[in-house]
Design a protein around this motif. Sequence first.
Motif, short mmCIF file in Angstrom:
data_model
loop_
_atom_site.label_atom_id
_atom_site.label_comp_id
_atom_site.label_asym_id
_atom_site.label_seq_id
_atom_site.Cartn_x
_atom_site.Cartn_y
_atom_site.Cartn_z
N ALA A 1 0.81 -1.22 0.00
CA ALA A 1 0.00 0.00 0.00
C ALA A 1 0.84 1.26 0.00
CB ALA A 1 -0.93 0.00 1.21
N THR A 2 2.09 1.18 0.48
CA THR A 2 2.96 2.36 0.52
C THR A 2 4.09 2.25 -0.49
OG1 THR A 2 4.36 1.39 2.23
CG2 THR A 2 2.50 2.73 2.96
N GLY A 3 3.98 1.35 -1.43
CA GLY A 3 5.02 1.18 -2.43
C GLY A 3 6.25 0.48 -1.89
N GLY A 4 6.11 -0.26 -0.84
CA GLY A 4 7.22 -1.01 -0.27
C GLY A 4 8.03 -0.25 0.75
N GLU A 5 7.59 0.94 1.13
CA GLU A 5 8.29 1.72 2.15
C GLU A 5 7.66 1.49 3.51
OE1 GLU A 5 9.05 5.76 1.29
OE2 GLU A 5 9.38 5.38 -0.84
N THR A 6 8.51 1.44 4.54
CA THR A 6 8.02 1.22 5.90
C THR A 6 7.12 2.37 6.31
OG1 THR A 6 10.04 0.03 6.41
CG2 THR A 6 8.73 0.76 8.26
N ASP A 7 6.01 2.02 6.94
CA ASP A 7 4.98 2.98 7.31
C ASP A 7 4.85 3.00 8.83
OD1 ASP A 7 2.74 4.63 7.29
OD2 ASP A 7 1.36 3.02 6.74
N PRO A 8 4.92 4.18 9.47
CA PRO A 8 4.80 4.21 10.93
C PRO A 8 3.46 3.68 11.44
CG PRO A 8 5.05 6.43 10.04
CD PRO A 8 5.19 5.49 8.91
N ALA A 9 2.40 3.85 10.66
CA ALA A 9 1.09 3.37 11.08
C ALA A 9 1.09 1.85 11.24
CB ALA A 9 0.02 3.78 10.08
N ARG A 10 1.71 1.15 10.32
CA ARG A 10 1.75 -0.31 10.40
C ARG A 10 2.68 -0.79 11.51
NH1 ARG A 10 -0.04 1.21 5.84
NH2 ARG A 10 -1.44 -0.01 4.58
N LEU A 11 3.74 -0.06 11.77
CA LEU A 11 4.61 -0.42 12.89
C LEU A 11 3.89 -0.27 14.23
CD1 LEU A 11 7.98 1.20 11.76
CD2 LEU A 11 7.35 -1.22 11.71
N VAL A 12 3.13 0.82 14.38
CA VAL A 12 2.36 1.03 15.61
C VAL A 12 1.28 -0.05 15.74
CG1 VAL A 12 0.73 2.60 16.73
CG2 VAL A 12 2.84 3.49 15.74
N ALA A 13 0.62 -0.37 14.64
CA ALA A 13 -0.42 -1.40 14.68
C ALA A 13 0.17 -2.76 15.02
CB ALA A 13 -1.14 -1.46 13.34
N ALA A 14 1.34 -3.08 14.48
CA ALA A 14 1.99 -4.35 14.80
C ALA A 14 2.38 -4.41 16.26
CB ALA A 14 3.21 -4.55 13.91
N LEU A 15 2.88 -3.31 16.79
CA LEU A 15 3.25 -3.26 18.20
C LEU A 15 2.01 -3.42 19.10
CD1 LEU A 15 5.51 -2.86 20.26
CD2 LEU A 15 5.03 -0.42 20.15
N ALA A 16 0.92 -2.74 18.74
CA ALA A 16 -0.32 -2.87 19.51
C ALA A 16 -0.85 -4.30 19.46
CB ALA A 16 -1.37 -1.90 18.97
N ALA A 17 -0.79 -4.93 18.29
CA ALA A 17 -1.23 -6.32 18.17
C ALA A 17 -0.35 -7.25 18.99
CB ALA A 17 -1.23 -6.74 16.70
N LEU A 18 0.94 -7.00 18.99
CA LEU A 18 1.85 -7.83 19.77
C LEU A 18 1.57 -7.72 21.26
CD1 LEU A 18 4.39 -9.64 19.90
CD2 LEU A 18 5.71 -7.52 20.12
N VAL A 19 1.40 -6.49 21.75
CA VAL A 19 1.13 -6.30 23.17
C VAL A 19 -0.20 -6.91 23.56
CG1 VAL A 19 0.65 -4.53 24.92
CG2 VAL A 19 2.59 -4.27 23.37
N ALA A 20 -1.23 -6.69 22.75
CA ALA A 20 -2.55 -7.26 23.05
C ALA A 20 -2.51 -8.79 22.99
CB ALA A 20 -3.59 -6.71 22.09
N GLY A 21 -1.76 -9.33 22.04
CA GLY A 21 -1.67 -10.78 21.93
C GLY A 21 -0.92 -11.40 23.09
N LEU A 22 0.13 -10.74 23.55
CA LEU A 22 0.87 -11.28 24.69
C LEU A 22 0.08 -11.16 25.99
CD1 LEU A 22 4.47 -9.94 23.95
CD2 LEU A 22 3.66 -12.30 23.79
N ARG A 23 -0.66 -10.09 26.14
CA ARG A 23 -1.41 -9.85 27.38
C ARG A 23 -2.76 -10.55 27.41
NH1 ARG A 23 1.24 -7.35 31.59
NH2 ARG A 23 2.81 -5.99 30.71
#
Length: 109
Positions: free
Chosen positions: A63-85
């Motif tokens: 969706a961003t042309g292959g460039e890292t997107d801060p929105a997806r990094l934040v979403a991945a971190l939120a998913a990781l924390v919610a999944g662990l907790r």
Amino acid sequence: MISDAAFWTLTVLLGLGTFLIRFSFLGLLGGRPLPGWLLLHLKYVGVAVLPALVTPMVLWPAATGGETDPARLVAALAALVAGLRLSVVAALIGGMGALYLWHFLFPTL
């Protein structure tokens, strides 16, 4: 284009291969208990496969042309924390919620 005979030959061979892969587990091992060492290793298959599927979509999203997107990094971190907790469902909801909230709050980033 491919000829009709080649198409149907390939289709039948791929179907046969798929059947044999599934039959090797379900048909041959379906009614037998698996050894403990194999069950121990099978427990980690999902833990190994899921990050391998998700990481490219987070670090190099199409969706961003292959460039890292801060929105997806934040979403991945939120998913990781919610999944662990909490749970897998909480990870899905937390990741999607964080992604949509980020895009709502920062539409230009």
